[in-house]
Design a protein around this motif. Structure first.
Motif, PDB file in Angstrom:
ATOM      1  N   LEU A  10      64.628  -8.693  45.401  1.00  0.00           N
ATOM      2  CA  LEU A  10      65.219 -10.021  45.201  1.00  0.00           C
ATOM      3  C   LEU A  10      66.734  -9.950  44.970  1.00  0.00           C
ATOM      4  O   LEU A  10      67.467 -10.734  45.589  1.00  0.00           O
ATOM      5  CB  LEU A  10      64.541 -10.738  44.032  1.00  0.00           C
ATOM      6  N   PRO A  11      67.239  -9.031  44.126  1.00  0.00           N
ATOM      7  CA  PRO A  11      68.703  -8.951  43.962  1.00  0.00           C
ATOM      8  C   PRO A  11      69.428  -8.586  45.270  1.00  0.00           C
ATOM      9  O   PRO A  11      70.507  -9.107  45.550  1.00  0.00           O
ATOM     10  CB  PRO A  11      68.891  -7.853  42.911  1.00  0.00           C
ATOM     11  N   GLN A  12      68.810  -7.721  46.077  1.00  0.00           N
ATOM     12  CA  GLN A  12      69.425  -7.364  47.369  1.00  0.00           C
ATOM     13  C   GLN A  12      69.428  -8.584  48.294  1.00  0.00           C
ATOM     14  O   GLN A  12      70.409  -8.833  49.003  1.00  0.00           O
ATOM     15  CB  GLN A  12      68.662  -6.206  48.015  1.00  0.00           C
ATOM     16  N   LEU A  13      68.336  -9.338  48.292  1.00  0.00           N
ATOM     17  CA  LEU A  13      68.264 -10.549  49.118  1.00  0.00           C
ATOM     18  C   LEU A  13      69.292 -11.578  48.655  1.00  0.00           C
ATOM     19  O   LEU A  13      69.928 -12.244  49.482  1.00  0.00           O
ATOM     20  CB  LEU A  13      66.853 -11.150  49.069  1.00  0.00           C
ATOM     21  N   GLN A 127      68.585 -18.585  56.719  1.00  0.00           N
ATOM     22  CA  GLN A 127      67.305 -19.281  56.561  1.00  0.00           C
ATOM     23  C   GLN A 127      66.173 -18.268  56.396  1.00  0.00           C
ATOM     24  O   GLN A 127      65.285 -18.454  55.560  1.00  0.00           O
ATOM     25  CB  GLN A 127      67.062 -20.197  57.779  1.00  0.00           C
ATOM     26  N   ALA A 128      66.200 -17.204  57.172  1.00  0.00           N
ATOM     27  CA  ALA A 128      65.171 -16.160  57.076  1.00  0.00           C
ATOM     28  C   ALA A 128      65.219 -15.491  55.701  1.00  0.00           C
ATOM     29  O   ALA A 128      64.173 -15.237  55.091  1.00  0.00           O
ATOM     30  CB  ALA A 128      65.366 -15.120  58.177  1.00  0.00           C
ATOM     31  N   VAL A 129      66.412 -15.220  55.203  1.00  0.00           N
ATOM     32  CA  VAL A 129      66.560 -14.610  53.885  1.00  0.00           C
ATOM     33  C   VAL A 129      65.991 -15.542  52.812  1.00  0.00           C
ATOM     34  O   VAL A 129      65.265 -15.108  51.907  1.00  0.00           O
ATOM     35  CB  VAL A 129      68.042 -14.259  53.589  1.00  0.00           C
ATOM     36  N   ILE A 130      66.303 -16.828  52.914  1.00  0.00           N
ATOM     37  CA  ILE A 130      65.803 -17.803  51.938  1.00  0.00           C
ATOM     38  C   ILE A 130      64.277 -17.854  51.964  1.00  0.00           C
ATOM     39  O   ILE A 130      63.631 -17.891  50.909  1.00  0.00           O
ATOM     40  CB  ILE A 130      66.420 -19.200  52.199  1.00  0.00           C
ATOM     41  N   VAL A 132      62.174 -15.443  52.859  1.00  0.00           N
ATOM     42  CA  VAL A 132      61.649 -14.211  52.270  1.00  0.00           C
ATOM     43  C   VAL A 132      61.826 -14.254  50.750  1.00  0.00           C
ATOM     44  O   VAL A 132      60.924 -13.849  49.999  1.00  0.00           O
ATOM     45  CB  VAL A 132      62.326 -12.963  52.885  1.00  0.00           C
ATOM     46  N   MET A 133      62.976 -14.780  50.292  1.00  0.00           N
ATOM     47  CA  MET A 133      63.199 -14.892  48.846  1.00  0.00           C
ATOM     48  C   MET A 133      62.140 -15.802  48.211  1.00  0.00           C
ATOM     49  O   MET A 133      61.568 -15.460  47.169  1.00  0.00           O
ATOM     50  CB  MET A 133      64.603 -15.448  48.551  1.00  0.00           C
ATOM     51  N   ASN A 134      61.893 -16.946  48.843  1.00  0.00           N
ATOM     52  CA  ASN A 134      60.879 -17.875  48.323  1.00  0.00           C
ATOM     53  C   ASN A 134      59.502 -17.216  48.295  1.00  0.00           C
ATOM     54  O   ASN A 134      58.742 -17.383  47.333  1.00  0.00           O
ATOM     55  CB  ASN A 134      60.852 -19.166  49.144  1.00  0.00           C
ATOM     56  N   GLN A 138      57.313 -16.538  44.939  1.00  0.00           N
ATOM     57  CA  GLN A 138      55.927 -17.012  44.797  1.00  0.00           C
ATOM     58  C   GLN A 138      54.991 -15.858  44.456  1.00  0.00           C
ATOM     59  O   GLN A 138      54.122 -15.990  43.590  1.00  0.00           O
ATOM     60  CB  GLN A 138      55.455 -17.701  46.080  1.00  0.00           C
ATOM     61  N   GLN A 139      55.176 -14.723  45.116  1.00  0.00           N
ATOM     62  CA  GLN A 139      54.343 -13.555  44.831  1.00  0.00           C
ATOM     63  C   GLN A 139      54.545 -13.103  43.384  1.00  0.00           C
ATOM     64  O   GLN A 139      53.586 -12.764  42.683  1.00  0.00           O
ATOM     65  CB  GLN A 139      54.688 -12.396  45.780  1.00  0.00           C
ATOM     66  N   LEU A 140      55.804 -13.134  42.938  1.00  0.00           N
ATOM     67  CA  LEU A 140      56.122 -12.728  41.571  1.00  0.00           C
ATOM     68  C   LEU A 140      55.464 -13.677  40.568  1.00  0.00           C
ATOM     69  O   LEU A 140      54.869 -13.239  39.585  1.00  0.00           O
ATOM     70  CB  LEU A 140      57.637 -12.705  41.388  1.00  0.00           C
ATOM     71  N   GLN A 141      55.555 -14.973  40.851  1.00  0.00           N
ATOM     72  CA  GLN A 141      54.934 -15.964  39.965  1.00  0.00           C
ATOM     73  C   GLN A 141      53.416 -15.803  39.935  1.00  0.00           C
ATOM     74  O   GLN A 141      52.800 -15.895  38.879  1.00  0.00           O
ATOM     75  CB  GLN A 141      55.315 -17.389  40.402  1.00  0.00           C
ATOM     76  N   GLN A 142      52.831 -15.564  41.097  1.00  0.00           N
ATOM     77  CA  GLN A 142      51.376 -15.383  41.156  1.00  0.00           C
ATOM     78  C   GLN A 142      50.950 -14.138  40.391  1.00  0.00           C
ATOM     79  O   GLN A 142      49.953 -14.149  39.673  1.00  0.00           O
ATOM     80  CB  GLN A 142      50.902 -15.308  42.610  1.00  0.00           C
ATOM     81  N   SER A 143      51.711 -13.060  40.520  1.00  0.00           N
ATOM     82  CA  SER A 143      51.350 -11.828  39.811  1.00  0.00           C
ATOM     83  C   SER A 143      51.524 -12.012  38.299  1.00  0.00           C
ATOM     84  O   SER A 143      50.737 -11.485  37.517  1.00  0.00           O
ATOM     85  CB  SER A 143      52.155 -10.638  40.316  1.00  0.00           C
ATOM     86  N   GLN A 144      52.542 -12.808  37.893  1.00  0.00           N
ATOM     87  CA  GLN A 144      52.722 -13.076  36.469  1.00  0.00           C
ATOM     88  C   GLN A 144      51.580 -13.935  35.930  1.00  0.00           C
ATOM     89  O   GLN A 144      51.077 -13.707  34.836  1.00  0.00           O
ATOM     90  CB  GLN A 144      54.071 -13.767  36.213  1.00  0.00           C
ATOM     91  N   GLN A 145      51.155 -14.931  36.715  1.00  0.00           N
ATOM     92  CA  GLN A 145      50.040 -15.784  36.302  1.00  0.00           C
ATOM     93  C   GLN A 145      48.760 -14.968  36.204  1.00  0.00           C
ATOM     94  O   GLN A 145      47.978 -15.125  35.271  1.00  0.00           O
ATOM     95  CB  GLN A 145      49.857 -16.952  37.278  1.00  0.00           C
TER      96      GLN A 145
END
Length: 154
Positions: A10-13, A127-130, A132-134, A138-145
């Protein structure tokens, strides 16, 4: 060397997105500046149409600054002084002046047409970077949940 966006953190993106934002802004600004200059040449070329034998001897206002004018009389309708850059002026007849402005307009049009695809490519990359970031967020939020649900069950 192509880099798969999904392999970046995410920081690289975020860094890549910032860089693309700057490039898009620069290219957009460049096109804007070229269009401003192109408009000046179009206006100059169009203003040459006033120079005809019917207008010889007519009174007109001569600009001293952008907000100050003095009255004048149009004596020579066959020659003009053309600013060819860096403070140099060349006396040309009306037809040569029109041809000069047409060449400048055409050149600027080609430059704008060269930059446009690069700008579109940078927009698409951003747009592609955005996206992938989104997706990563979402994956990060799902793993936290999921991890929170796992700890509440225990």
């Amino acid at each position: 060397m192509a880099v798969n966006l999904t392999d970046l953190s995410l920081p690289q993106l975020e860094g890549l997105k910032t860089q693309l934002d700057q490039e898009v802004e620069f290219l957009t600004s460049s096109i804007g500046q070229l269009k401003v200059v192109q408009t000046k040449y179009v206006e100059a070329k169009d203003s040459l149409n006033v120079l005809n034998k019917n207008n010889k001897g007519k009174e007109l206002l001569v600009p001293l600054t952008s907000s100050m004018y003095v009255p004048g009389t149009l004596n020579d309708v066959e020659h003009v002084l053309v600013d060819v850059g860096t403070g140099y002026y060349v006396e040309k007849n009306v037809e040569d002046s029109k041809a000069f402005f047409k060449r400048k307009i055409d050149f600027l049009t080609k430059q704008i047409e060269k930059i446009q695809p690069a700008l579109q490519e940078k927009h698409a990359m951003k747009q592609a970077v955005i996206e992938v970031m989104n997706m990563k967020i979402q994956q990060l939020q799902q793993s936290q949940q999921s991890s929170q649900m796992g700890t509440t069950k225990a």
